[in-house]
Enzyme design. Structure first.
Site, PDB file in Angstrom:
ATOM      1  N   GLY A   5      65.130   8.533  27.027  1.00 41.02           N
ATOM      2  CA  GLY A   5      63.846   9.056  26.604  1.00 41.02           C
ATOM      3  C   GLY A   5      63.127   9.881  27.656  1.00 41.02           C
ATOM      4  N   SER A   6      62.619  11.048  27.291  1.00 36.73           N
ATOM      5  CA  SER A   6      62.051  11.963  28.273  1.00 36.73           C
ATOM      6  C   SER A   6      61.286  13.083  27.573  1.00 36.73           C
ATOM      7  CB  SER A   6      63.164  12.524  29.154  1.00 36.73           C
ATOM      8  OG  SER A   6      64.276  12.888  28.360  1.00 36.73           O
TER       9      SER A   6
END
Length: 204
Positions: free
Chosen positions: A161-162
């Site tokens: 996740g980013s």
């Protein structure tokens, strides 16, 4: 293999995690619009914010307000990042930092990140910043300073996740809305050749 030899139940968990990792690192083909002036999304995900901000110092852009479009990638999105337009890489700057939730606004300044300053043939500059998130612990680059990128070309990835921020030239407005889904290499974020005001939208 060790799980299969010593703990059958854990072996099945290992299989599930292995399959999920293979799914996470998928890299599908995309069809990229090629008209001059289009700024294409560098990431799959949700448009989490569109706002006027001062670009971060590592981009080495003029210290004046510009439109920033943020694309948040959850752990189920494709995490390969693509160039938003045809440009040369003028600067790459890695900045160590924290790993707070990339969906938070402060992640743009606090989190570990990698900034790319892209220069068009006419000297116009665009900033792209890869930001590590709560789970992400590694930003991987495929390119180096001085190289030329084509629109839609892969330039790196962020593991898990980013978020990716795009800083448009001054006066250029977003053509996407907060909450909209973006597809890397395909969704048009902005048009450098247009004077259209910031696009508005509604949930329906």
């Amino acid at each position: 293999v060790l799980f299969w030899l010593n703990a059958g139940v854990l072996a099945w968990a290992g299989v599930v995690l292995t399959l999920w990792c293979a799914y996470f690192f998928r890299d599908p083909e995309r069809v990229t619009p090629l008209r001059e002036g289009l700024v294409i999304s560098p990431a799959d995900g949700r448009i989490s914010s569109v706002e006027e901000v001062i670009p971060p110092a590592e981009l080495d852009l003029p210290r004046e307000p510009v439109t920033r479009i943020s694309v948040f990638m959850n752990v189920f999105d494709v995490h390969v990042n693509r160039s938003p337009l045809d440009a040369s890489i003028r600067r790459i700057a890695y900045v160590p930092g924290l790993f707070v939730n990339a969906d938070l606004d402060k992640a743009s300044l606090d989190n570990e990140r990698q900034a790319l300053t892209l220069e068009r043939h006419n000297g116009q500059l665009i900033g792209v910043v890869q930001i590590a998130g709560l789970v992400a612990r590694r930003i991987v680059k495929f390119v180096n300073e001085g190289e030329h990128l084509s629109a839609g070309q892969r330039f790196g990835l962020i593991r898990f996740g980013s978020r990716v921020d795009v800083y448009l030239p001054q006066g250029v407005k977003s053509q996407v809305c907060v909450g909209q889904r973006a597809v890397a290499g395909e969704t048009v974020l902005a048009d450098l050749a247009s004077q259209e005001p910031e696009r508005q939208g509604r949930t329906s």
